[in-house]
Enzyme design. Structure first.
Site, PDB file in Angstrom:
ATOM      1  N   VAL A  57       0.788  -1.056  -0.156  1.00  7.56           N
ATOM      2  CA  VAL A  57      -0.063   0.096  -0.079  1.00  7.56           C
ATOM      3  C   VAL A  57       0.746   1.258   0.108  1.00  7.56           C
ATOM      4  CG1 VAL A  57      -1.741   1.424   1.416  1.00  7.56           C
ATOM      5  CG2 VAL A  57      -1.846  -1.160   1.265  1.00  7.56           C
ATOM      6  N   GLY A  58       0.515   2.289  -0.970  1.00  5.78           N
ATOM      7  CA  GLY A  58       1.397   3.529  -0.896  1.00  5.78           C
ATOM      8  C   GLY A  58       2.468   3.599  -1.588  1.00  5.78           C
TER       9      GLY A  58
ATOM     10  N   ASP B 275      -6.829   6.607 -11.627  1.00  2.92           N
ATOM     11  CA  ASP B 275      -6.958   5.314 -10.880  1.00  2.92           C
ATOM     12  C   ASP B 275      -8.051   4.843 -10.527  1.00  2.92           C
ATOM     13  OD1 ASP B 275      -4.152   6.091 -10.857  1.00  2.92           O
ATOM     14  OD2 ASP B 275      -3.787   6.114  -8.762  1.00  2.92           O
TER      15      ASP B 275
ATOM     16  N   GLY C  35       2.453   3.397  -4.820  1.00  2.08           N
ATOM     17  CA  GLY C  35       2.348   4.086  -6.092  1.00  2.08           C
ATOM     18  C   GLY C  35       1.589   3.212  -7.197  1.00  2.08           C
ATOM     19  N   LEU C  36       0.880   1.931  -6.689  1.00  4.46           N
ATOM     20  CA  LEU C  36       0.315   1.038  -7.569  1.00  4.46           C
ATOM     21  C   LEU C  36      -1.170   1.184  -7.714  1.00  4.46           C
ATOM     22  CD1 LEU C  36       2.421  -2.051  -6.551  1.00  4.46           C
ATOM     23  CD2 LEU C  36       2.421  -1.074  -8.645  1.00  4.46           C
TER      24      LEU C  36
ATOM     25  N   SER D 298      -5.004   2.945  -3.161  1.00  2.00           N
ATOM     26  CA  SER D 298      -6.128   3.786  -2.717  1.00  2.00           C
ATOM     27  C   SER D 298      -7.349   3.936  -3.340  1.00  2.00           C
ATOM     28  CB  SER D 298      -5.772   5.323  -2.491  1.00  2.00           C
ATOM     29  OG  SER D 298      -4.557   5.732  -3.190  1.00  2.00           O
TER      30      SER D 298
HETATM   31  C1  MEV Z   1      -0.371   9.479 -10.125  1.00  2.00           C
HETATM   32  O1  MEV Z   1      -0.693   8.212 -10.060  1.00  2.00           O
HETATM   33  C2  MEV Z   1      -0.433  10.135 -11.315  1.00  2.00           C
HETATM   34  C3  MEV Z   1      -0.748  11.729 -11.370  1.00  2.00           C
HETATM   35  O2  MEV Z   1      -0.728  12.044 -13.007  1.00  2.00           O
HETATM   36  C4  MEV Z   1      -1.488  12.131 -10.430  1.00  2.00           C
HETATM   37  C5  MEV Z   1      -2.837  11.699 -11.057  1.00  2.00           C
HETATM   38  O3  MEV Z   1      -3.099  11.550 -12.069  1.00  2.00           O
HETATM   39  O4  MEV Z   1      -3.826  11.949 -10.155  1.00  2.00           O
HETATM   40  C6  MEV Z   1       0.981  12.354 -10.913  1.00  2.00           C
END
Ligand code: MEV
Length: 335
Positions: free
Chosen positions: A111-112, A161, A114-115, A118
């Protein structure tokens, strides 16, 4: 009725950061999931048990006026819990109910890092909570509520996401700061992708703010980088559909250079990126917000095990997974 919902994590193949400024991005689901189990209660209490969120440590139990019970072995879980709380609040408001539930969350990925965990937590919580109370929300509502959850908890988020966690596969998405549009890329073949990650030093919000400062202070110079990223995403979409892996790799290299120019790479991420290339990847880049976290590479399949070994030697964690699998899955246990 107990309901189990699961949603995948993701990697951003092209276009992160520029997507915040109206440029397209391409994102893919990974074969690692967050699983949320929800059992309705007869009262209005919400309990949350967060299990197995990847890093072992002490077990912590917090009881606040009987409202929240937190069982975790990892501090980061606190942030997963804030996503769950907000997801439930928004879902209750959306449906117009106020009923309690016992919720258990677990994750097959860290978790956390960057995958996209959340968004996966948010969308599976919303799906499990609503379905367990007898409401079948449409995917577009699940994705929207999940995006709202992310925006409320972290202050800023593109819909990237939450969209990929809901629909899975490969998604080409455009967002103008308010509304968004996306296309599922159905005809993408097998893409041999390697993921490596390293400790994350900054949150997504901090990295997005860092890019904004650079753009505010350098005007045209910064905006031309964003424009270039937008252009290469269009080319990458074509290469992805044609299955041209060497060109896809080169476009990743260009994208990484431009992200580095925007100030979001780190020494550790650059190490991963260059080790991947040095051990035979067609190309590689950081993926997501940067400031630590995830890097990806496309490589000929016969090079992957060398790259994985090399990543371990520089203290990067390789994650072996396929990409482009299914999005949100909901199942119920009527027993
Ligand atoms: C984060 O995974 C990707 C960014 O483009 C931010 C976003 O799209 O919310 C940095």
């Amino acid at each position: 009725m107990e309901v189990i919902a699961s949603a995948p994590g993701k990697v951003t193949l092209f276009g992160e950061h520029a997507v915040v400024y109206g440029k397209p991005a391409i994102v893919a689901s990974i074969d690692k999931r967050v699983v949320v189990k929800c059992r309705p209660r007869s009262d209005k209490k919400i309990t949350i048990s967060a299990l197995n969120l990847s890093i072992p440590g002490i077990i912590l139990t917090i009881e606040r006026e009987g409202e929240i019970r937190l069982e975790t072995d990892y501090g980061k879980v606190l942030s997963a819990v804030s996503y769950i709380r907000e997801a439930i609040r928004l879902t209750q408001e959306h449906i117009g109910i106020n009923r309690g539930a016992d919720i258990t969350v677990s994750s097959e990925m860290p978790v956390g890092a960057g995958l996209g965990t959340s968004a996966a937590v948010a969308v599976s919580t919303i799906a499990a909570y609503s379905a367990s109370h007898g409401y079948q929300l449409e995917k577009k509502d699940l994705a929207r509520l999940s995006w709202e959850t992310e925006k409320t908890v972290q202050g800023l988020a593109s819909p990237m996401d939450s969209t990929i966690a809901t629909y899975g596969g490969f998604i080409y998405l455009k967002y103008d700061g308010r509304d968004f549009d996306f296309e599922s890329l159905e005809d993408v073949g097998d893409i041999p992708l390697i993921i490596g990650y390293t400790r994350r030093l900054y949150t997504t919000g901090e990295m997005v703010a860092k890019v904004k400062r650079l753009l505010d202070s350098y005007g045209e110079i910064g905006w031309s980088i964003v424009e270039l990223i937008g252009g290469l995403v269009e080319e990458a979409k074509k290469m992805l559909l044609e299955g041209d892996l060497p060109r896809l790799g080169e476009l990743m290299n260009i994208n990484h250079g431009l992200l580095d120019a925007l100030g979001v790479s780190t020494k550790e991420l650059n190490n991963i990126v260059y080790v991947m290339r040095g051990f035979g990847a067609y190309g590689s880049k950081l993926s997501g917000a940067g400031g630590g976290g995830v890097a990806i590479g496309v490589a000929p399949t016969d090079k992957i095990s060398d790259i994985v070994t090399a990543l371990r030697m520089i203290d990067a964690t390789p994650l072996e997974t396929s990409i482009g699998g299914e999005g949100l899955v909901i199942s119920s246990d009527h027993s």
